[in-house]
Design a protein around this motif. Structure first.
Motif, PDB file in Angstrom:
ATOM      1  N   VAL A 176       0.859  -1.190   0.000  1.00 51.86           N
ATOM      2  CA  VAL A 176       0.000   0.000   0.000  1.00 51.86           C
ATOM      3  C   VAL A 176       0.894   1.238   0.000  1.00 51.86           C
ATOM      4  O   VAL A 176       1.866   1.308   0.763  1.00 51.86           O
ATOM      5  N   VAL A 177       0.572   2.189  -0.858  1.00 53.39           N
ATOM      6  CA  VAL A 177       1.234   3.493  -0.799  1.00 53.39           C
ATOM      7  C   VAL A 177       0.241   4.463  -0.172  1.00 53.39           C
ATOM      8  O   VAL A 177      -0.915   4.551  -0.613  1.00 53.39           O
ATOM      9  N   VAL A 178       0.674   5.159   0.858  1.00 53.48           N
ATOM     10  CA  VAL A 178      -0.185   6.154   1.507  1.00 53.48           C
ATOM     11  C   VAL A 178       0.297   7.540   1.094  1.00 53.48           C
ATOM     12  O   VAL A 178       1.483   7.860   1.255  1.00 53.48           O
ATOM     13  N   GLY A 179      -0.629   8.338   0.549  1.00 52.31           N
ATOM     14  CA  GLY A 179      -0.273   9.693   0.110  1.00 52.31           C
ATOM     15  C   GLY A 179      -0.751   9.920  -1.311  1.00 52.31           C
ATOM     16  O   GLY A 179      -0.300   9.230  -2.228  1.00 52.31           O
ATOM     17  N   GLY A 180      -1.659  10.861  -1.472  1.00 48.26           N
ATOM     18  CA  GLY A 180      -2.281  11.085  -2.782  1.00 48.26           C
ATOM     19  C   GLY A 180      -1.666  12.216  -3.568  1.00 48.26           C
ATOM     20  O   GLY A 180      -2.219  12.654  -4.576  1.00 48.26           O
TER      21      GLY A 180
ATOM     22  N   PRO B 256      -9.302  12.353   1.904  1.00 44.33           N
ATOM     23  CA  PRO B 256     -10.389  13.027   1.187  1.00 44.33           C
ATOM     24  C   PRO B 256      -9.924  14.397   0.679  1.00 44.33           C
ATOM     25  O   PRO B 256      -9.361  15.178   1.443  1.00 44.33           O
ATOM     26  N   GLY B 257     -10.115  14.640  -0.595  1.00 45.56           N
ATOM     27  CA  GLY B 257      -9.683  15.904  -1.214  1.00 45.56           C
ATOM     28  C   GLY B 257      -8.182  15.939  -1.474  1.00 45.56           C
ATOM     29  O   GLY B 257      -7.649  16.946  -1.924  1.00 45.56           O
ATOM     30  N   GLY B 258      -7.495  14.835  -1.172  1.00 44.96           N
ATOM     31  CA  GLY B 258      -6.031  14.859  -1.225  1.00 44.96           C
ATOM     32  C   GLY B 258      -5.430  14.212  -2.453  1.00 44.96           C
ATOM     33  O   GLY B 258      -4.213  14.162  -2.598  1.00 44.96           O
ATOM     34  N   LEU B 259      -6.284  13.657  -3.370  1.00 50.54           N
ATOM     35  CA  LEU B 259      -5.686  13.070  -4.573  1.00 50.54           C
ATOM     36  C   LEU B 259      -5.298  14.204  -5.508  1.00 50.54           C
ATOM     37  O   LEU B 259      -6.147  14.907  -6.054  1.00 50.54           O
TER      38      LEU B 259
ATOM     39  N   ALA C  27      -9.540   7.917   1.844  1.00 51.96           N
ATOM     40  CA  ALA C  27      -9.751   7.773   3.294  1.00 51.96           C
ATOM     41  C   ALA C  27      -8.487   8.243   3.988  1.00 51.96           C
ATOM     42  O   ALA C  27      -7.451   8.435   3.343  1.00 51.96           O
ATOM     43  N   ARG C  28      -8.570   8.394   5.296  1.00 55.84           N
ATOM     44  CA  ARG C  28      -7.361   8.663   6.053  1.00 55.84           C
ATOM     45  C   ARG C  28      -6.775   7.340   6.514  1.00 55.84           C
ATOM     46  O   ARG C  28      -7.512   6.481   7.005  1.00 55.84           O
ATOM     47  N   ALA C  29      -5.467   7.176   6.347  1.00 51.71           N
ATOM     48  CA  ALA C  29      -4.821   5.928   6.769  1.00 51.71           C
ATOM     49  C   ALA C  29      -4.259   6.109   8.175  1.00 51.71           C
ATOM     50  O   ALA C  29      -3.779   7.190   8.527  1.00 51.71           O
TER      51      ALA C  29
ATOM     52  N   LEU D 232      -2.649  -1.744   9.052  1.00 51.41           N
ATOM     53  CA  LEU D 232      -3.128  -0.465   8.523  1.00 51.41           C
ATOM     54  C   LEU D 232      -4.654  -0.392   8.611  1.00 51.41           C
ATOM     55  O   LEU D 232      -5.343  -1.369   8.308  1.00 51.41           O
ATOM     56  N   GLU D 233      -5.157   0.775   8.993  1.00 53.63           N
ATOM     57  CA  GLU D 233      -6.609   0.986   9.036  1.00 53.63           C
ATOM     58  C   GLU D 233      -6.962   2.188   8.171  1.00 53.63           C
ATOM     59  O   GLU D 233      -6.209   3.156   8.100  1.00 53.63           O
ATOM     60  N   LEU D 234      -8.125   2.112   7.551  1.00 56.79           N
ATOM     61  CA  LEU D 234      -8.655   3.255   6.812  1.00 56.79           C
ATOM     62  C   LEU D 234      -9.796   3.853   7.615  1.00 56.79           C
ATOM     63  O   LEU D 234     -10.738   3.143   7.982  1.00 56.79           O
TER      64      LEU D 234
END
Ligand SMILES: Cc1cc2nc3c(=O)[nH]c(=O)nc-3n(C[C@H](O)[C@H](O)[C@H](O)COP(=O)(O)OP(=O)(O)OC[C@H]3O[C@@H](n4cnc5c(N)ncnc54)[C@H](O)[C@@H]3O)c2cc1C
Length: 381
Positions: A151-155, A185-188, A214-216, A223-225
């Motif tokens: 998983v990559v976290v960060g949009g 949310p709004g971060g992509l 979602a927020r990770a 990992l949780e969303l």
């Protein structure tokens, strides 16, 4: 004899080293304090992951540049700065006093939301050198069937490039790995046009990458969303979590006595001098500016470099009260987003385009940047 201390070999500092090599004044003792002889280039990291570059294509050797600049290279990390006393302490136990200081130490990945993940799961993209060292092991684990879910976290653009590069790397390596990208949310691709987001969403879908808005959150079990609206959390299984979660300031800047903002970034003026200590200059990710268009990106670090260099040289020559040069960020910057295979998306304000030609455009710019800094300039006569 004046003492000029350069801390960090970042993008802007490369311009300082080149200016010193060309026209540095005599009678100045210069030290470059940085942890590695290599300056790694983030712009080519996704291309390296995807198999288009060798690691040695993506780095600049600071040793010839430092030698040409007449700078003593000290391979250690700064761990404390006393701005009032003009002294920097490093992690090898040495102290460096200075008359003039130039900071270009970049940033760390902000992993605070993910730090609780089980040991060995989290892979922050910065420091880059650590990432360059760690990624081949993850690729080998995928080949051996020991890494199945990444998983990559960060949009932001970095997260998008990294997940698409990982997809290409696993495709080439023949490893079967489930891939996901988590964007707040709004971060992509916040700040990019809708058309760029559509193009990226299409590339993600084509590469079989699941996109979660979602927020990770990292927990000791994984990992949780977190769904902000419903306040519910669901597990997202991952053997490896790459964090491209934005930048965090190096902690010792905030305790240095320098004027910093609430997040610890060094506040500088348009000439990249500290607002509180004019003998200290800062550029790149480590600083913050109250200027439209300013962002934490390599583009601005590179463009601020010549201004930083000119103002340091003027200060060394006591060329006051000449007005310092100013760096005015352009209102918009061009971003070329690598998409795994030799394909890239161009984003510039409302305009976007994509294709193999965009990749070649990016490739030419990136290789040109590295090549330019591999040749130290000759001293001006
Ligand atoms: C995957 C990825 C892709 C990116 N692609 C782009 C792109 O295409 N275009 C773009 O504009 N931006 C891009 N960025 C953002 C870019 O990486 C940064 O904004 C840029 O590197 C900032 O430059 P800098 O000079 O501030 O820091 P850096 O380039 O990080 O340099 C910091 C220097 O300081 C040294 N250092 C670190 N800590 C210390 C210490 N304690 N003491 C002494 N020295 C220290 C480091 O070794 C390094 O030499 C990307 C980021 C990522 C993660």
């Amino acid at each position: 004899m004046k003492r000029l201390l350069l801390v960090g070999g970042g993008h802007a500092q490369l311009a300082v080293l080149r200016a010193l090599a060309r026209q540095g004044p005599r009678g100045v003792e210069t030290v470059l304090l940085t942890p590695s002889p290599w300056q790694w280039y983030s712009g080519m990291l996704p291309g390296w992951m995807a198999g288009h570059y060798r690691a040695e294509d993506c780095r600049i050797d600071l040793r010839p540049l430092a030698a040409a600049a007449g700078a003593r290279l000290c391979l250690a990390s700064a761990i404390a700065l006393d701005a009032a006393r003009r002294i920097v302490h490093d992690d090898a136990g040495a102290s460096h006093d200075f008359d003039l200081l130039s900071l270009d130490v970049g940033s760390l990945t902000d992993t605070r939301a993910l730090d609780a993940l089980p040991a060995g799961t989290l892979l922050p993209v910065k420091p880059l050198e650590a990432f360059f060292a760690a990624w081949p092991q993850r690729l080998a684990a995928a080949r051996a069937g020991q890494l199945r879910r990444l998983v990559v976290v960060g949009g932001g653009a970095a997260g998008v490039e990294l997940v698409l590069a990982a997809a290409e790397a696993f495709h080439r390596a023949g490893g079967k790995v489930a891939l996901a990208l988590v964007a707040a949310p709004g971060g992509l691709l916040a700040g990019h046009a809708e058309g760029v987001r559509r193009r990226v969403a299409r590339r993600l879908a084509q590469a079989g990458i699941a996109l979660h808005i979602a927020r990770a959150r990292g927990t000791p079990t994984g990992l949780e969303l977190v769904d902000g609206a419903e306040h519910t959390a669901s597990a997202l299984p991952a053997d490896c979590v790459i964090a491209a979660t934005g930048a965090r300031a190096l902690p010792w800047l905030q305790t240095s006595g320098l004027a910093c903002d609430a997040e610890g970034w060094v506040v500088v003026d348009a000439g990249h001098r500290s607002r509180s200590h004019p003998a200290i200059h800062a550029a790149g990710d480590a600083c913050t500016r109250d200027a439209p268009g300013f962002a934490r990106s390599g583009v601005h670090a590179v463009h601020a470099g010549p201004v930083l260099a000119a103002n340091l040289l003027a200060a060394l020559a006591d060329a006051t009260p000449a007005p310092p040069q100013r760096y005015q960020p352009r209102p918009r910057s061009l971003y070329l987003i690598a998409c795994g295979p030799r394909h890239a998306i161009a984003s510039w304000g409302p305009w976007s385009a994509e294709g193999r030609w965009v990749w070649h455009w990016k490739d030419r710019i990136d290789r040109g940047f590295i090549a330019r800094h591999r040749r130290p300039p000759a001293r001006a006569v």
